[in-house]
Write an enzyme that holds these catalytic residues in place. Structure first.
Site, PDB file in Angstrom:
ATOM      1  CD  GLU A 246       1.034  -4.089   5.746  1.00 21.23           C
ATOM      2  OE1 GLU A 246       1.884  -3.498   6.441  1.00 21.23           O
ATOM      3  OE2 GLU A 246      -0.042  -3.567   5.384  1.00 21.23           O
TER       4      GLU A 246
ATOM      5  CG  HIS B 270      -0.363   0.009   2.538  1.00 25.85           C
ATOM      6  ND1 HIS B 270       0.108   1.168   3.141  1.00 25.85           N
ATOM      7  CD2 HIS B 270      -0.143  -0.973   3.440  1.00 25.85           C
ATOM      8  CE1 HIS B 270       0.582   0.882   4.348  1.00 25.85           C
ATOM      9  NE2 HIS B 270       0.451  -0.412   4.550  1.00 25.85           N
TER      10      HIS B 270
ATOM     11  CG  ASP C  24       2.985   0.262   7.741  1.00 21.93           C
ATOM     12  OD1 ASP C  24       2.592  -0.519   6.848  1.00 21.93           O
ATOM     13  OD2 ASP C  24       2.231   0.757   8.588  1.00 21.93           O
TER      14      ASP C  24
ATOM     15  CG  HIS D 171       1.032   2.939  12.430  1.00 15.70           C
ATOM     16  ND1 HIS D 171      -0.266   2.506  12.664  1.00 15.70           N
ATOM     17  CD2 HIS D 171       1.301   2.573  11.146  1.00 15.70           C
ATOM     18  CE1 HIS D 171      -0.753   1.901  11.585  1.00 15.70           C
ATOM     19  NE2 HIS D 171       0.198   1.936  10.648  1.00 15.70           N
TER      20      HIS D 171
ATOM     21  CG  ASP E 152      -2.559   4.219   2.699  1.00 17.95           C
ATOM     22  OD1 ASP E 152      -2.191   3.146   2.187  1.00 17.95           O
ATOM     23  OD2 ASP E 152      -3.408   4.281   3.612  1.00 17.95           O
TER      24      ASP E 152
ATOM     25  CD  GLU F 232      -3.077  -1.338   5.306  1.00 10.27           C
ATOM     26  OE1 GLU F 232      -3.162  -2.332   6.046  1.00 10.27           O
ATOM     27  OE2 GLU F 232      -2.584  -0.255   5.692  1.00 10.27           O
ATOM     28  CD  GLU F 233      -1.422   2.336   7.540  1.00  3.96           C
ATOM     29  OE1 GLU F 233      -2.128   1.894   8.456  1.00  3.96           O
ATOM     30  OE2 GLU F 233      -0.222   2.027   7.401  1.00  3.96           O
TER      31      GLU F 233
END
Length: 385
Positions: free
Chosen positions: A165, A73, A105, A359, A75, A137-138
């Site tokens: 991932e 992903h 990520d 994150h 984003d 995705e997030e």
């Protein structure tokens, strides 16, 4: 330049695009499209309804079924109010680590996969290799769901998907789903001295949460035999309950935010059916006996299926061979893998970096992890010819 240096350079370019989920990812997608086209890939870009975001799907090799998808992903999560040591959108190398938002990520995997494209093209592969890079995705895997619809529409049928991932390059064959909802309770406001003349939305919200707690207990008895998840059953979590304006006012509105993490789709169907029956036959008739405009509506924020462990899984077996792993694990966090599994592919999750860094401020991927990922992808080349 070496493959690792190529990957680092591309990763630095990708980090410079601040593709937070709330913003556009088009500039990054166009950058990746150009790199893949330069390698000889057939590239398609599929925009969302707003035109501000897009998925990329590219192919090297023959136009036939049975290909291998490398997916990630585009984003990233926000950096607001995070205490970063350096600019999160300028990649920095320090002590064998690459720092920046999205390094693990999951732009590290994307950079590694795209850096391999010229090498795959030089092999003249007889088995297609696809690159699938998604948006959002997030915030609910919306891009992957749209991508899945396009693949169905175009009758594109890959056989294997590797979702990159951050797993510290461990082979992951399963994770729970994530279903998120907001339930809105509409009652009738009134003076607190006459509670029977109003419909107390907060009280009905409490009864709704009571039903969630009842179902939460019931799900423990529905755990599949031999389930390897922790805990082994589907879980429910009530995240928030809000409503009301003052001590002496009957609240006319209430809101419940809740989620469930199914180990199997039938559990989600069970929970939704039980809640529907409870609302239609118990709560709503009582509410409407006082006020016909009262009601309960549940808004679906996102329903992302989990990755169900399968006895036969070509993707798992392939990546175990490529990495030298002697087993596969399960993880508690969610990915887009279940969406690809829903298309009939065998799917595995394996990528560089640790979820412990995702994150967080000063997110990083180590050069060692990136090197291990590139080694896996290089070995994959032998499976394409």
């Amino acid at each position: 330049m070496s493959l690792l240096e190529d990957t680092k350079a591309l990763l630095a370019d990708l980090i410079a695009y601040p593709t937070v989920s709330a913003d556009s990812n088009l500039a990054l997608i166009e950058h990746l499209a150009q790199a893949l086209e330069n390698a000889g890939a057939r590239v398609e870009i599929w925009h969302d309804l707003t035109g501000t975001k897009a998925n990329l799907f590219a192919t090297l090799g023959p136009d036939r079924d049975g290909g291998i998808v490398l997916s990630g992903h585009s984003d990233v999560v926000p950096v607001t109010d995070q205490d970063w040591t350096s600019d999160p959108f300028v990649m920095e190398e320090r002590d064998g680590r690459l720092y920046g938002r999205g390094t693990c990520d999951m732009k590290g995997f994307i950079a590694a996969a795209v850096s391999m494209a010229p090498r795959y093209a030089a092999l003249n592969p007889s088995r297609p290799v696809h690159f699938a890079f998604t948006y959002d995705e997030e915030v609910g895997c919306f891009g992957a769901q749209a991508l899945a619809e396009k693949l169905r529409e175009k009758d594109i049928r890959p056989a294997v998907a590797i979702i990159g991932e951050p797993t510290s390059m461990r082979v992951i064959e399963g994770h729970k789903g994530c279903y998120e909802y907001t339930t809105h309770i509409t009652g009738l406001e009134g003076h607190g001295s006459g509670p029977d003349r109003g419909v107390n939305a907060v009280e009905y919200a409490v009864r709704y949460v009571g039903k969630l707690l009842e179902l939460k207990g019931a799900l423990q008895g529905r755990a599949p035999a031999g389930s390897r998840f922790e805990p082994p059953w589907t879980t429910i979590n009530t995240g928030s309950l809000t409503g009301g304006v003052a001590h002496n006012v009957i609240p006319g509105k209430a809101r419940i935010e809740w989620e469930m993490r199914p180990v199997q789709r039938m559990d989600a169907d069970f929970v939704k059916a039980e809640l529907q029956h409870f609302c239609v036959h118990d709560l709503i008739p009582t509410m409407r006996s006082v006020h016909p405009g009262a009601g309960i509506e549940t808004e679906t924020i996102g329903e992302v299926d989990g990755l169900e462990p399968m006895t036969e899984n070509e993707a798992r077996d392939l990546v175990m061979e490529l990495t030298g792993a002697n087993g596969a694990d399960l993880v508690p966090f969610g990915t887009e893998a279940g969406i690809f599994q829903g298309l009939g592919m065998s799917v595995v999750v394996c990528g560089p970096g640790s979820i412990e860094q995702a994150h967080k401020p000063d997110e990083f991927v180590s050069l060692d992890q990136l090197g291990q990922c590139l080694a896996m992808l290089e070995r994959l080349g032998a499976k394409l010819v």
